[in-house]
Structure formats: structure tokens, C-alpha cells
Design a protein around this motif. Structure first.
Motif, short mmCIF file in Angstrom:
data_model
loop_
_atom_site.label_atom_id
_atom_site.label_comp_id
_atom_site.label_asym_id
_atom_site.label_seq_id
_atom_site.Cartn_x
_atom_site.Cartn_y
_atom_site.Cartn_z
N LYS A 258 0.86 -1.18 0.00
CA LYS A 258 0.00 0.00 0.00
C LYS A 258 0.89 1.23 0.00
CE LYS A 258 -4.34 1.59 2.07
NZ LYS A 258 -5.27 1.46 3.22
N GLN A 259 0.51 2.21 -0.80
CA GLN A 259 1.36 3.39 -0.96
C GLN A 259 1.56 4.13 0.33
OE1 GLN A 259 -1.61 2.61 -2.24
NE2 GLN A 259 -1.97 3.61 -4.20
N SER A 260 0.63 4.02 1.26
CA SER A 260 0.70 4.78 2.50
C SER A 260 1.85 4.36 3.40
CB SER A 260 -0.62 4.64 3.28
OG SER A 260 -0.91 3.29 3.53
N ALA A 261 2.59 3.31 3.05
CA ALA A 261 3.79 2.95 3.82
C ALA A 261 4.76 4.12 3.87
CB ALA A 261 4.47 1.73 3.19
N LEU A 262 4.74 4.95 2.84
CA LEU A 262 5.64 6.10 2.80
C LEU A 262 5.41 7.04 3.98
CD1 LEU A 262 7.76 7.71 1.17
CD2 LEU A 262 5.85 8.82 -0.01
N PHE A 263 4.16 7.20 4.41
CA PHE A 263 3.86 8.15 5.49
C PHE A 263 4.37 7.67 6.85
CE2 PHE A 263 0.45 8.97 2.36
CZ PHE A 263 0.77 10.29 2.08
N PHE A 264 4.69 6.40 6.97
CA PHE A 264 5.22 5.89 8.24
C PHE A 264 6.74 5.90 8.28
CE2 PHE A 264 1.02 4.00 7.73
CZ PHE A 264 0.45 4.28 8.95
N LEU A 265 7.36 5.72 7.15
CA LEU A 265 8.82 5.56 7.13
C LEU A 265 9.54 6.79 6.62
CD1 LEU A 265 8.83 1.90 5.82
CD2 LEU A 265 9.48 2.65 8.10
N ALA A 266 8.81 7.77 6.09
CA ALA A 266 9.47 8.95 5.52
C ALA A 266 10.24 9.72 6.59
CB ALA A 266 8.43 9.85 4.85
N ILE A 267 9.62 9.99 7.74
CA ILE A 267 10.28 10.79 8.78
C ILE A 267 11.49 10.06 9.38
CG2 ILE A 267 9.97 11.96 10.98
CD1 ILE A 267 8.62 13.32 8.59
N PRO A 268 11.37 8.78 9.79
CA PRO A 268 12.58 8.09 10.28
C PRO A 268 13.70 8.04 9.23
CG PRO A 268 10.62 6.86 10.87
CD PRO A 268 10.18 7.95 9.95
N LEU A 269 13.32 7.82 7.96
CA LEU A 269 14.34 7.77 6.90
C LEU A 269 15.00 9.14 6.74
CD1 LEU A 269 15.71 6.09 4.73
CD2 LEU A 269 13.83 6.66 3.18
N LEU A 270 14.20 10.19 6.75
CA LEU A 270 14.76 11.54 6.65
C LEU A 270 15.63 11.86 7.86
CD1 LEU A 270 14.76 14.21 5.04
CD2 LEU A 270 12.76 14.90 6.37
N TRP A 271 15.22 11.38 9.03
CA TRP A 271 15.96 11.63 10.27
C TRP A 271 17.37 11.06 10.20
CZ3 TRP A 271 14.21 14.17 14.72
CH2 TRP A 271 14.99 14.03 15.86
N VAL A 272 17.48 9.79 9.78
CA VAL A 272 18.81 9.18 9.73
C VAL A 272 19.61 9.73 8.56
CG1 VAL A 272 18.09 7.07 10.89
CG2 VAL A 272 17.90 7.20 8.41
N ALA A 273 18.93 10.12 7.47
CA ALA A 273 19.66 10.69 6.34
C ALA A 273 20.30 12.02 6.73
CB ALA A 273 18.72 10.88 5.15
N VAL A 274 19.55 12.87 7.42
CA VAL A 274 20.11 14.15 7.87
C VAL A 274 21.24 13.91 8.87
CG1 VAL A 274 19.59 16.25 9.18
CG2 VAL A 274 18.00 15.44 7.44
N GLY A 275 21.05 12.91 9.73
CA GLY A 275 22.11 12.60 10.69
C GLY A 275 23.41 12.17 10.02
N THR A 276 23.34 11.36 9.00
CA THR A 276 24.56 10.93 8.30
C THR A 276 25.22 12.10 7.58
OG1 THR A 276 23.22 10.27 6.38
CG2 THR A 276 23.75 8.57 7.99
N LEU A 277 24.41 13.01 7.04
CA LEU A 277 25.00 14.18 6.37
C LEU A 277 25.67 15.10 7.38
CD1 LEU A 277 22.21 15.04 3.77
CD2 LEU A 277 24.45 14.00 3.34
N GLN A 278 25.04 15.28 8.55
CA GLN A 278 25.65 16.11 9.58
C GLN A 278 26.98 15.55 10.05
OE1 GLN A 278 22.52 16.33 12.51
NE2 GLN A 278 21.67 18.23 11.64
N GLN A 279 27.07 14.21 10.10
CA GLN A 279 28.29 13.55 10.54
C GLN A 279 29.28 13.36 9.40
OE1 GLN A 279 27.00 9.87 12.30
NE2 GLN A 279 25.67 10.89 13.79
N ARG A 280 28.88 13.78 8.17
CA ARG A 280 29.70 13.59 6.97
C ARG A 280 30.07 12.11 6.77
NH1 ARG A 280 31.41 18.43 4.92
NH2 ARG A 280 31.13 20.25 6.29
N ALA A 281 29.13 11.24 7.13
CA ALA A 281 29.34 9.80 6.95
C ALA A 281 28.89 9.43 5.54
CB ALA A 281 28.58 9.02 8.01
N TRP A 282 29.74 9.73 4.56
CA TRP A 282 29.33 9.58 3.16
C TRP A 282 29.09 8.13 2.78
CZ3 TRP A 282 27.90 14.14 2.46
CH2 TRP A 282 28.64 15.24 2.87
N GLY A 283 29.85 7.23 3.41
CA GLY A 283 29.63 5.82 3.12
C GLY A 283 28.25 5.36 3.57
#
Length: 900
Positions: A240-265
Motif C-alpha cells: 500500500k502506498q501509505s507505507a511512505l507516510f510511516f517511514l518517511a520521517i525516520p528515513l529523513l531523520w537518519v539521512a540528515v544525521g549521516t549528512l551532519q556527521q559527513r558519513a558519506w559511506g
């Protein structure tokens, strides 16, 4: 004295449970360990001796939990006799469609894959695909389809256990998994056929993988869990397409965290996971993205308005799910764990773990919970099922809070779970009497979900009666009502179980089309004492019902008395549009079985521009009749010998039987047909009663019929002899004769003639096509139009009307490349018409071909730069090509032009 009996083998799990009153060294941990060994003995006693290998205690506990859940679900389903309501029945139709398509899979065929993705345009197909093996093994009933939830229960338990174990402890994981079986929201949904429960399990599995990736230390573990997350997230979106609404924020959270830490890998790992997800989801989305826009609007805005959901500018919209949460988990499982969590952090309960670690874990769960809650609260349409996938995280938090009641307080924990178990039984089964129902309503309100053991509603009997009356055709049944007990979805589901013979559609929902609905369908079903929610709807239903009762064209075919005292009435047209009769003598047809036209009934004279009633009678072998398209030319005798063009005449091409001969494709835009049930060489007579439309520009004169047979499967053609006396006089002074509705292929050709007019023509064209799609449940008319017009266009390549008709037929079937080819031919023939270029641009955009779309829309803008629609298409094409500035400019221009 010796014994022949084999010696008993000692158990690998010896048990010696102490009596606490006799054992002063009693230890609760020792008792729990020995109870665990007892559970292992019980578990292994059900396994063959050769398979008795030691298993981890946590795995045995999960298997036992799953087994208890399965037993409860199977018992409930065994007792239940309910008719599926709207959404479950709609999904059950999808499961049958995919089951049948997968039975005839052509894995190396691009057309088959395209048809597989178009089989479900509104919802992704994973649930239906996962259900197909259950239907194959257990049959086409409702229960085998619902049993797919057992798989997702196992996935849910494993995912929640893994999440609780990783973030806290194995004990928290087991308790959280157990709570999932006691949540009313879960056990009331998993015995129904919804997407939300499987989605919950897949979102939980995805979040578990994301969490394990977040905390992984070694590179290979990070890559492993990143790939796993990509796969599970892709599966969740395919559920169901609505899976995006549950995982978007956690995914964005960890993505921003890796960029802040410059963890490019690590960021690269997230990119790879996202690519995997897109690769899994894009084939379906690319085929159906345009339908998602309208479906999203209908499900979010229209449904919310119809259901009276609170507007977003009110507090009620933002606390809607807060108020629901205790009901979703039950009051005992909400209050006691929350109190345990509060007392623990206030240090009123004993500490067993590192508080800092627990706090970090709770914060991570809060990211998921808050993100899901805020996004779903911001969506206009509210439904308790929609937000279900956040409950596994709630289970982990409540499991953590419940386990804070430890040591001398553990009786509170066990007492709470025992009470929740009693509530589960009281809500699922009619036990406990009045006190039990009162207790369940007080502590888990609105969660009663008894099996319906008494419903006797004869939908299957209605379907059987229709099939018995018309055994060689597919039938479309018009429903005057749409209720949970009787609606277009559950009737279609029961009809599809019978080899896709009967379909149902809701009618009487539009004043403008009431007469057309009655004239276009031959079967209707109504129920007395049915109160529609609105007075306007009741008025329309009563108008149709009165017409059916008073019209000499209809009769009450069958009636059933229902247990509530109401009646179910089945109406049938006395003289149907198509009749199919088997012939007893095979000598009545030619040895080859070729189709013959044995009779035509047509008025002697008619005026031009008015529908003309006509009856065709065909005989031949079933194979030839079923596969046959007839190319019918009505030509002016004065123009004989016949010219190449049909300018002084008209055509009446259609399929023999008007597309109703069984089997047909199981659904629109499919080439997989239902199971054939008729011997192909058996002789039949097919009688069609329809109407044709001579153009208003025809000159007066006598017109004769020419007929050609076209086999839509093989492309074979041969002439059909026409009775010599078949003529019709066109006379401008003749009186119009009452006629039935035009056949749907003729209607499509007429609508296509207006397409050169552009935007002004689109609304009326697609409004009427929407009604035709209602009357033709598998939209076979589009296939008939495509095949016949493609043949016509080969004979007359300069005929613009044929070209527009062919393009429209292919667009309606979502045949992207053939539609583009037809539109290119239109552009060549109608190069000075900007609308022709715009149509080509739009279809290229649909196919994600922005470069070709840009070229086509620029040609349209050169001819008509003042069109807001053309500017908008140009802006979208620029955006897809990456030119954001130009897209912005075109968008601003389109807004200015549209506001004039």
C-alpha cells in the motif's frame, strides 16, 4: 524376565520443578528457566523424533504465540458466515484477478507484465499476489484468502520481537510481540481481508531493518541491513502506498544525521536502499501514476467530506488518533504500561537496565511515532485502519512499560495480560453473557467482533440464477443500492468466483444518466426496505425502480424473501440486447464453421442523423462467433461499384455478441481470458438487437449492407454473404423510429470525432466514456474499436476520424507505445491543429518521455501560445527534464492564463 518393548529414551530437557513451600532456596529465575524447559518438552512432543533439535526458547515462544493466534483466527473464520462488505470484497476481487493471471503467467512477455501492473490501478498488487497460492491450494472461498494474514502475523511477531530485543531486551521483545495479539485493532482486522494488517507487518519489518542499519558498527552489517531495508520498504509500498507516510520521517531523520556527521559511506548505503525500493515499486507506479492522482483526491477529499471528518483547522482533526489510541490497544494495556513507564522514570520501580540506553531507544521510537501521527493527522480523511502500522512501535513501548512491573510487582503485569486475554475472548466470541459484554465494552469499547453465524443473504443464488438464464455470456448487473450487505463489489466477487461470468455496477447515482442506465443494461437488482442516507439518492432509486416495475420491457425475474422481512428483487429485460442459442443440428452451419448472416431486421426508411434500430442474426461455430469482429459497410447504391472511402455511407463495426460472449478478458486492459466452458466447434445462433447512426450529412437514397468477418485472434478475414433484400432508405422527411442505445463501439467512434476540438471536448467525452465503462464491465468495446479501426485505417490511411478513434481506443487501454504511434499519425494528418500535438505531448509525459513531450508541446505552443493547458504541459515537461526555472516560468504563465 525380559521385555520386548524398547527402552524409553531419556528426554534432553529434564524437568524437576520444586515445590516452593518445601524449598527454602526458591528462586523465581530458576522457576522461569524450568518452565521454559517444560514448554520445550511440550513443543517437541508434537514433532517427529528425527526432527527434535534444540530450538531457542524465544523462537519457541514466538511459535506458540503464532499458533494460538492461528487457532483463534481459524475458529473465528469457521464460525463466520458474513458477506464481505465494500473494501474486503473489492480486495477479494483483486485476489481472484491476480490468482487467475498468475495461473497463466508469461514471465518473458512484456505485454503480460504490463497487464499484471494494470490489473490493479488503485492499489498495489502485493496482497493479491501473496494470496494467490492460498487460493490455488484451498479454493476460491473467502476464508482461504483471509488465511494469508497468518503469514503476516508471523512477520509482525518476528519484527516486533526483533525491534524490542534490539532496543531493550529479549523480554521486552517477547512481551511486545504478545501484546500485538491482544490489541483489539489487530485481532478485529486480521480476520478480514484488508491491506492494512499486512501493511502493518511490512512497515514493522522495514523499521526493524532501518533500526539495525542505524546501530550496525561493521561495514558489511550496514550494507546488509541497508539492502534489507530497501527490499522490505519496496514490499511495503507494493502492499500500500501509505507505507511512505510511516517511514518517511525516520528515513529523513537518519539521512540528515549521516549528512551532519559527513558519513558519506553510510549515506551511500541509504541511497542504494532507496534505489532498491524504487526499482521494486516503479514498474507498478509508472503504469498507474496518473490514476493515483485522482484516487488520492477521491479517497482523501471526497471520502472525508462524505464521512464528515473534522477539518484540519480544528483541534478535533489533530487529536482524532490520540482519542482512538486507548481503544486500539484496550484500556488495561494502555493504562498499566504507561503507569509502569512513568513510575520507572520517577524511580518508584526498581531499575534493571541502563536508563541512558533506554532513553535513546525511546527517542528513536518517538521519531517514528510522532512522524506517523503528524503526517496522518494532516491528512483530511480519517480512518482508524489507516494509522494501524504505528501500533507495533506502540506495542514495543507498552511492552517496555509493562516489563517495568518486575520482581514483587510482576503480578500486576501478568494480571493485566490475563485481563486483556479475557477481553480478547469476550470481543471475538459470544461468550460471557451480558456481564462479559459489559466488561468488554467498558475496557475495550467498540471492539466487539463476533463471527456472523446467522446471515443468510442469497448473493450466490442470484449469481447462479443469472448464469442459468444466460450460460454463454458475461452479464453486468445494475445495483440500485450500495450497502455493506449488498454492493457492487461483493456481487462482482461472487460472480467472478463462477469463472468471471457476472459483474455488478452501481447505478442511479446521477440524475443525468438515469434513463441511459435503464436503457443500457438488461439486469437489475434491488432490495426493499433499504433506506439510503440521502433523500436525493432515495428519489433516484425510486425513480429507477418505478421504471422497472412499469416498463413493459422488464419483468421481475426472481424474488427472495430475506430474514428481516424485506425482499430481494431481480429484474430482467424481456428481450435482451444479445441472445445466444445452441443449435441442435450441426448441418445448419458450414463445414468450416464460418460465420453466416442469416437475418437482418431494419426499418425500410429512416431520417439521417437519428439512431436506427437493427437486429442481426449470426450463426456459426462457437470458436468463429466468439473470436469474430464484423466490419459492416452501409453504402449508397448509387456509388456502386464500391469506392475506397465511406464518405457516402456509414460503418457499424462491432464484435459478434457485442462483446458479451463468454469467456472475455477477466478485467479491462487484460488479455488473459476466463476459463473457456464451451466446445469450440459447437454450432450457435447469436441475435443482436442494437442501433446504428447514419450521419446527418448523408444524401437521400437507398443503402445496402456489405459485411466482412475479421478474426481478432488470427487476423483472418473473409466476406459474409448478406441477404439480397437488405436495404434501407435514407429520407430526410422520414419519421424517426424509437431505437435502443447505440452499441458502445459506435459511441466511442462518435466521441472520438470531437477530440480535434481540444479541451472543450474532453469533459463531455470522458463523462460519457465513464458511463460506457459502467455498462461494459471489462471494457471490451475498446478492444473491438482498436481492432476494427486499425484494419479500417490500413484501407483508408488518410481518414482522420479513424485515426482519432484508434488513438482514443489505445489510450483507454493504456497501450502507451501503440497510442503514441497512432497520435503521430494524427499529427501527420492534422498538423495544423495544436490539440493534436498537445495530445501527443501528454501521452509522452504519461510514459515519462519528457524530451519527446517537450518537442510536441512546443509545436502546439507555436500554433496556440495562449493556452493555459499547453503552458502547464510544457512546464511539467521542463521539470522532468531538470529545468526548474523554465518549469516555474511556464507554471506562472499557465496560472495567469487560466485566471482570465
Amino acid at each position: 524376565m525380559s521385555s520386548n518393548r524398547p527402552a524409553l529414551r531419556p528426554s534432553p530437557y529434564p524437568i524437576s520443578l520444586p515445590l516452593t513451600s518445601l524449598n527454602p532456596s526458591y528462586s523465581p529465575n530458576e522457576t522461569r528457566a524450568k518452565i521454559g524447559r517444560l514448554c520445550r518438552v511440550v513443543f517437541y512432543s508434537f514433532m517427529p523424533e528425527q526432527n527434535r533439535h534444540p530450538m531457542p526458547g524465544w523462537l519457541i515462544a514466538l511459535v506458540i504465540l503464532w499458533g494460538l493466534s492461528a487457532i483463534a483466527d481459524l475458529l473465528w473464520l469457521t464460525l463466520d458466515r458474513a458477506i464481505p462488505s465494500w473494501d474486503p470484497a473489492d480486495h477479494l476481487i483483486g485476489s481472484l484477478n491476480y490468482w487467475w493471471s498468475l495461473q497463466h503467467a508469461q514471465w518473458l512477455s512484456g505485454d503480460w507484465w504490463h497487464s499484471l501492473w494494470t490489473l490493479s490501478s488503485k492499489y498495489p498488487p502485493l496482497l493479491y499476489i501473496a494470496t494467490a497460492p492460498f487460493i490455488s491450494l484451498l479454493g476460491r472461498d473467502i476464508e482461504p484468502a483471509i488465511l494469508v494474514n497468518l503469514l503476516f502475523t508471523a512477520l509482525l511477531l518476528g519484527s516486533v520481537f526483533g525491534l524490542g530485543t534490539h532496543l531493550f531486551s529479549r523480554r521486552v521483545g517477547l512481551w511486545a510481540a504478545g501484546l500485538c495479539l491482544l490489541f483489539p485493532r489487530f485481532y478485529t482486522v486480521r480476520t478480514e481481508y484488508f491491506m492494512d494488517y499486512p501493511l502493518t507487518a511490512l512497515v514493522a519489518a522495514s523499521f526493524l531493518c532501518l533500526t539495525l542499519w542505524r546501530d550496525a558498527q561493521r561495514a558489511w552489517q550496514q550494507w546488509l541491513w541497508a539492502i534489507a531495508f530497501g527490499v522490505w520498504f519496496g514490499l511495503a509500498l507494493l502492499m500500500k502506498q501509505s507505507a511512505l507516510f510511516f517511514l518517511a520521517i525516520p528515513l529523513l531523520w537518519v539521512a540528515v544525521g549521516t549528512l551532519q556527521q559527513r558519513a558519506w559511506g553510510r549515506f551511500a548505503q541509504l541511497v542504494v536502499a532507496s534505489i532498491i525500493t524504487l526499482l521494486m515499486f516503479m514498474p507498478w507506479l509508472q503504469t498507474n501514476w496518473l490514476f493515483q492522482i485522482s484516487a488520492g483526491f477521491n479517497s482523501n477529499v471526497k471520502s472525508a467530506i462524505a464521512e464528515g471528518d473534522p477539518p484540519l483547522n480544528t483541534i478535533a482533526a489533530w487529536i482524532f488518533y490520540v482519542i482512538d489510541l486507548p481503544n486500539a490497544v484496550s484500556w488495561p494495556l494502555f493504562i498499566v504500561p504507561v503507569l509502569g513507564l512513568g513510575f520507572y522514570w520517577l524511580k518508584l520501580l526498581p531499575h534493571e537496565r541502563d536508563r541512558q540506553h533506554d532513553q535513546t531507544s525511546l527517542q528513536w521510537l518517538a521519531v517514528f511515532f510522532a512522524g506517523s501521527y503528524l503526517l496522518w493527522s494532516a491528512i483530511f480523511n480519517k480512518d482508524f485502519r489507516y494509522i494501524m502500522p504505528y501500533l507495533p512501535v506502540v506495542a514495543v513501548v507498552l511492552g517496555y512499560g509493562l516489563t517495568r512491573w518486575s520482581r514483587r510487582w510482576r503480578s500486576i503485569r501478568w494480571g493485566t495480560v490475563c485481563l486483556a486475554t479475557v477481553l480478547t475472548l469476550l470481543n471475538l466470541f459470544p461468550v460471557g453473557g451480558t456481564p462479559g459484554r459489559a466488561l468488554a465494552q467498558a475496557l475495550s469499547p467498540g471492539s466487539r467482533h463476533y463471527p456472523d453465524m446467522h446471515t443468510q443473504f442469497p448473493i450466490q443464488t442470484v449469481v447462479d440464477e443469472i448464469i442459468q438464464a444466460q450460460p454463454y455470456q458475461i452479464v453486468n448487473l445494475g445495483l440500485l443500492h450500495s450497502t455493506a450487505l449488498l454492493n457492487q463489489h461483493n456481487v462482482t466477487y461472487y460472480g467472478n468466483r463462477r469463472d468471471f461470468r457476472v459483474y455488478a455496477r452501481r447505478i442511479s447515482n446521477n440524475d443525468r444518466h438515469l434513463d441511459q442506465d435503464v436503457r443500457s443494461m438488461s439486469w437489475f437488482l434491488s432490495k426493499t426496505q433499504e433506506r439510503s442516507p440521502s433523500a436525493q439518492e432515495r428519489r433516484r432509486q425510486n425513480a429507477v425502480l418505478q421504471t422497472l416495475r412499469d416498463s413493459p420491457e422488464f419483468r421481475r425475474f426472481k424474488s427472495w424473501e430475506l430474514p428481516d422481512g424485506s425482499r430481494l428483487n431481480l429484474f430482467h429485460r424481456r428481450v435482451p440486447a444479445v441472445e445466444v442459442q445452441p443449435l441442435s443440428n450441426i448441418d445448419e452451419i458450414t463445414p468450416s464453421g464460418n460465420v453466416q448472416l442469416t437475418r437482418i431486421i431494419v426499418p425500410s426508411q429512416v431520417p439521417p442523423g437519428q439512431p436506427v434500430p437493427i437486429t442481426y442474426e449470426w450463426i456459426g461455430s462457437w470458436e468463429q462467433l466468439h473470436s469474430g469482429l464484423v466490419l459492416l459497410n452501409w453504402r449508397n447504391q448509387a456509388t456502386l461499384p464500391r469506392p475506397q472511402s465511406m464518405q457516402n455511407g456509414w460503418i457499424h463495426d462491432h464484435a459478434i455478441g457485442l462483446g458479451t460472449l463468454h469467456p472475455q478478458p477477466i478485467q479491462a486492459n487484460q488479455f488473459i481470458s476466463a476459463r473457456a466452458t464451451v466446445e469450440p466447434h459447437r454450432p450457435f445462433r447469436v441475435t443482436e438487437r442494437t442501433a446504428m447512426l447514419p450521419p446527418s450529412t448523408l444524401s437521400s437514397g437507398t443503402y445496402m449492407l456489405e459485411a466482412t468477418y475479421l478474426n481478432r485472434e488470427t487476423g483472418e478475414t473473409y466476406p459474409i454473404d448478406v441477404p439480397l433484400t437488405t436495404t434501407i432508405a435514407i429520407n430526410t422527411n422520414a419519421v424517426p423510429i424509437p431505437a435502443p442505445e447505440l452499441d458502445w463501439v459506435s459511441q466511442l467512434r462518435l466521441l472520438a470525432k470531437t477530440l480535434p476540438d481540444g479541451v472543450a471536448a474532453l469533459d463531455p467525452v470522458f463523462d460519457q466514456l465513464g458511463r460506457i465503462n459502467l455498462y461494459d464491465p471489462v471494457q471490451n468495446y475498446t478492444v473491438q474499436a482498436e481492432k476494427t479501426l486499425a484494419y479500417r485505417l490500413q484501407q483508408e490511411p488518410q481518414n482522420l476520424d479513424y485515426a482519432y478513434g484508434l488513438a482514443l481506443a489505445r489510450v483507454l487501454q493504456r497501450q502507451v507505445q501503440p497510442a503514441i504511434a497512432a497520435l503521430k499519425q494524427i499529427v501527420d494528418l492534422d498538423n495544423d491543429n495544436p490539440n493534436a500535438h498537445a495530445y501527443l505531448a501528454f501521452v509522452n509525459l504519461y510514459a515519462f518521455r519528457p524530451g519527446e513531450a517537450k518537442t510536441a508541446i512546443e509545436a502546439a505552443l507555436e500554433l496556440n501560445p495562449g493556452s493555459a493547458e499547453f503552458q502547464a504541459i510544457d512546464g511539467i515537461a521542463s521539470l522532468l527534464r531538470g529545468n526548474v526555472w523554465q518549469a516555474w516560468q511556464r507554471g506562472q504563465t499557465a496560472l495567469k492564463l487560466s485566471s482570465r
